[in-house]
Design a protein around this motif. Sequence first.
Motif, PDB file in Angstrom:
ATOM      1  N   HIS A 134       0.881  -1.172   0.000  1.00  0.00           N
ATOM      2  CA  HIS A 134       0.000   0.000   0.000  1.00  0.00           C
ATOM      3  C   HIS A 134       0.914   1.217   0.000  1.00  0.00           C
ATOM      4  CE1 HIS A 134       0.696   1.211   4.216  1.00  0.00           C
ATOM      5  NE2 HIS A 134       0.849  -0.090   4.412  1.00  0.00           N
ATOM      6  N   ALA A 135       0.524   2.209  -0.753  1.00  0.00           N
ATOM      7  CA  ALA A 135       1.307   3.448  -0.812  1.00  0.00           C
ATOM      8  C   ALA A 135       0.383   4.599  -1.166  1.00  0.00           C
ATOM      9  CB  ALA A 135       2.424   3.345  -1.841  1.00  0.00           C
ATOM     10  N   THR A 136       0.618   5.707  -0.498  1.00  0.00           N
ATOM     11  CA  THR A 136      -0.063   6.958  -0.794  1.00  0.00           C
ATOM     12  C   THR A 136       1.010   8.017  -0.819  1.00  0.00           C
ATOM     13  OG1 THR A 136      -2.029   6.206   0.366  1.00  0.00           O
ATOM     14  CG2 THR A 136      -1.874   8.558  -0.076  1.00  0.00           C
ATOM     15  N   GLY A 137       1.167   8.673  -1.962  1.00  0.00           N
ATOM     16  CA  GLY A 137       2.231   9.674  -2.070  1.00  0.00           C
ATOM     17  C   GLY A 137       3.580   9.022  -1.874  1.00  0.00           C
ATOM     18  N   ASN A 138       4.305   9.456  -0.857  1.00  0.00           N
ATOM     19  CA  ASN A 138       5.647   8.941  -0.613  1.00  0.00           C
ATOM     20  C   ASN A 138       5.720   8.122   0.671  1.00  0.00           C
ATOM     21  OD1 ASN A 138       6.589  10.140  -2.958  1.00  0.00           O
ATOM     22  ND2 ASN A 138       6.993  12.069  -1.919  1.00  0.00           N
ATOM     23  N   VAL A 169      11.133  -9.989   1.324  1.00  0.00           N
ATOM     24  CA  VAL A 169      11.466  -8.574   1.161  1.00  0.00           C
ATOM     25  C   VAL A 169      10.412  -7.775   1.920  1.00  0.00           C
ATOM     26  CG1 VAL A 169      11.791  -6.686  -0.483  1.00  0.00           C
ATOM     27  CG2 VAL A 169      12.446  -9.014  -1.125  1.00  0.00           C
ATOM     28  N   THR A 170      10.836  -6.965   2.884  1.00  0.00           N
ATOM     29  CA  THR A 170       9.895  -6.159   3.659  1.00  0.00           C
ATOM     30  C   THR A 170      10.491  -4.785   3.918  1.00  0.00           C
ATOM     31  OG1 THR A 170       8.619  -5.975   5.699  1.00  0.00           O
ATOM     32  CG2 THR A 170      10.731  -7.137   5.856  1.00  0.00           C
ATOM     33  N   GLY A 171       9.719  -3.746   3.642  1.00  0.00           N
ATOM     34  CA  GLY A 171      10.223  -2.413   3.906  1.00  0.00           C
ATOM     35  C   GLY A 171       9.259  -1.317   3.536  1.00  0.00           C
ATOM     36  N   PRO A 172       9.585  -0.102   3.982  1.00  0.00           N
ATOM     37  CA  PRO A 172       8.721   1.043   3.689  1.00  0.00           C
ATOM     38  C   PRO A 172       8.884   1.536   2.253  1.00  0.00           C
ATOM     39  CG  PRO A 172      10.629   1.768   4.911  1.00  0.00           C
ATOM     40  CD  PRO A 172      10.704   0.264   4.843  1.00  0.00           C
ATOM     41  N   VAL A 173       7.796   2.017   1.699  1.00  0.00           N
ATOM     42  CA  VAL A 173       7.833   2.704   0.408  1.00  0.00           C
ATOM     43  C   VAL A 173       8.226   4.150   0.699  1.00  0.00           C
ATOM     44  CG1 VAL A 173       6.445   3.514  -1.538  1.00  0.00           C
ATOM     45  CG2 VAL A 173       6.098   1.201  -0.613  1.00  0.00           C
ATOM     46  N   THR A 174       9.274   4.647   0.028  1.00  0.00           N
ATOM     47  CA  THR A 174       9.733   6.012   0.270  1.00  0.00           C
ATOM     48  C   THR A 174       9.346   6.971  -0.841  1.00  0.00           C
ATOM     49  OG1 THR A 174      11.883   5.468  -0.695  1.00  0.00           O
ATOM     50  CG2 THR A 174      11.666   5.256   1.708  1.00  0.00           C
ATOM     51  N   SER A 175       9.000   6.438  -2.024  1.00  0.00           N
ATOM     52  CA  SER A 175       8.488   7.293  -3.102  1.00  0.00           C
ATOM     53  C   SER A 175       7.681   6.435  -4.064  1.00  0.00           C
ATOM     54  CB  SER A 175       9.616   8.015  -3.843  1.00  0.00           C
ATOM     55  OG  SER A 175      10.386   7.109  -4.602  1.00  0.00           O
ATOM     56  N   MET A 176       6.766   7.102  -4.756  1.00  0.00           N
ATOM     57  CA  MET A 176       5.901   6.418  -5.699  1.00  0.00           C
ATOM     58  C   MET A 176       5.627   7.327  -6.881  1.00  0.00           C
ATOM     59  SD  MET A 176       2.007   4.944  -5.260  1.00  0.00           S
ATOM     60  CE  MET A 176       1.331   6.493  -4.765  1.00  0.00           C
ATOM     61  N   ARG A 177       5.623   6.736  -8.072  1.00  0.00           N
ATOM     62  CA  ARG A 177       5.237   7.451  -9.291  1.00  0.00           C
ATOM     63  C   ARG A 177       4.159   6.618  -9.976  1.00  0.00           C
ATOM     64  NH1 ARG A 177       9.679   7.454 -13.053  1.00  0.00           N
ATOM     65  NH2 ARG A 177       8.526   6.034 -14.359  1.00  0.00           N
ATOM     66  N   VAL A 178       3.088   7.280 -10.387  1.00  0.00           N
ATOM     67  CA  VAL A 178       1.994   6.598 -11.072  1.00  0.00           C
ATOM     68  C   VAL A 178       1.908   7.119 -12.495  1.00  0.00           C
ATOM     69  CG1 VAL A 178      -0.512   6.266 -11.138  1.00  0.00           C
ATOM     70  CG2 VAL A 178       0.701   6.180  -8.955  1.00  0.00           C
ATOM     71  N   ASP A 179       1.822   6.177 -13.430  1.00  0.00           N
ATOM     72  CA  ASP A 179       1.654   6.512 -14.841  1.00  0.00           C
ATOM     73  C   ASP A 179       0.527   5.629 -15.370  1.00  0.00           C
ATOM     74  OD1 ASP A 179       1.883   7.373 -17.445  1.00  0.00           O
ATOM     75  OD2 ASP A 179       3.767   6.336 -17.843  1.00  0.00           O
ATOM     76  N   GLY A 180      -0.659   6.202 -15.483  1.00  0.00           N
ATOM     77  CA  GLY A 180      -1.820   5.432 -15.929  1.00  0.00           C
ATOM     78  C   GLY A 180      -2.184   4.379 -14.905  1.00  0.00           C
ATOM     79  N   ASP A 181      -2.145   3.096 -15.315  1.00  0.00           N
ATOM     80  CA  ASP A 181      -2.487   2.016 -14.389  1.00  0.00           C
ATOM     81  C   ASP A 181      -1.249   1.274 -13.885  1.00  0.00           C
ATOM     82  OD1 ASP A 181      -1.765   0.640 -16.649  1.00  0.00           O
ATOM     83  OD2 ASP A 181      -3.458  -0.736 -16.611  1.00  0.00           O
ATOM     84  N   THR A 182      -0.106   1.966 -13.894  1.00  0.00           N
ATOM     85  CA  THR A 182       1.145   1.383 -13.411  1.00  0.00           C
ATOM     86  C   THR A 182       1.739   2.262 -12.321  1.00  0.00           C
ATOM     87  OG1 THR A 182       1.571   0.420 -15.581  1.00  0.00           O
ATOM     88  CG2 THR A 182       3.451   0.598 -14.088  1.00  0.00           C
ATOM     89  N   ALA A 183       2.189   1.618 -11.253  1.00  0.00           N
ATOM     90  CA  ALA A 183       2.844   2.335 -10.154  1.00  0.00           C
ATOM     91  C   ALA A 183       4.289   1.860 -10.056  1.00  0.00           C
ATOM     92  CB  ALA A 183       2.130   2.083  -8.836  1.00  0.00           C
TER      93      ALA A 183
END
Length: 173
Positions: free
Chosen positions: A73-77, A106-120
């Motif tokens: 799960h990720a929202t923003g960064n 593999v376990t860890g925090p998401v630090t950034s996210m970029r969304v392009d259409g239906d791909t994250a």
Amino acid sequence: MYSPWVRLLLRHPWRGLFACAVVISAAAVTQTASATSTTPAAHHRAAGAGRTIIEGGTGGMSPLPVTTTVAFHATGNEGDFECLALAPPTPAGAGSGTFTTNAMYVTGPVTSMRVDGDTALLHGVATVTGLGAGQHREFTATISGGGPGTTVVLTVSGLTFHEILVDGHFSIG
């Protein structure tokens, strides 16, 4: 009888055509601007969970199948990413169809996210056990939205895994 605007248009029809062209152009520009505007990253959201199979399994001349359980799960960064890879304890015979050997986690925090259409595209720093083990390992996960058949490409510890979703759903938006 006629309003001043109607009389003006009847005397000079080209002005009416010009006015229509201006209105249509303004509408087209407005529609194009709204279609190409982007939502700030803080408003993007990616979430999902499911079971995948790694394309080509362990690779090599006698590849073993590898299944994973992926959840994120990720929202923003901000957010979290989890991926547990399981393989069978033996390549053939009894037990070869049971996925009980922990090949990688593999376990860890998401630090950034970029969304392009239906791909994250998720970036983060993970703790990795099993294959590629270590602390503070940078990872990227490219996740396509949808149900079974959509894909995840996970890169961590210098390794890249191409996964196909078998069961579950990924939402990108």
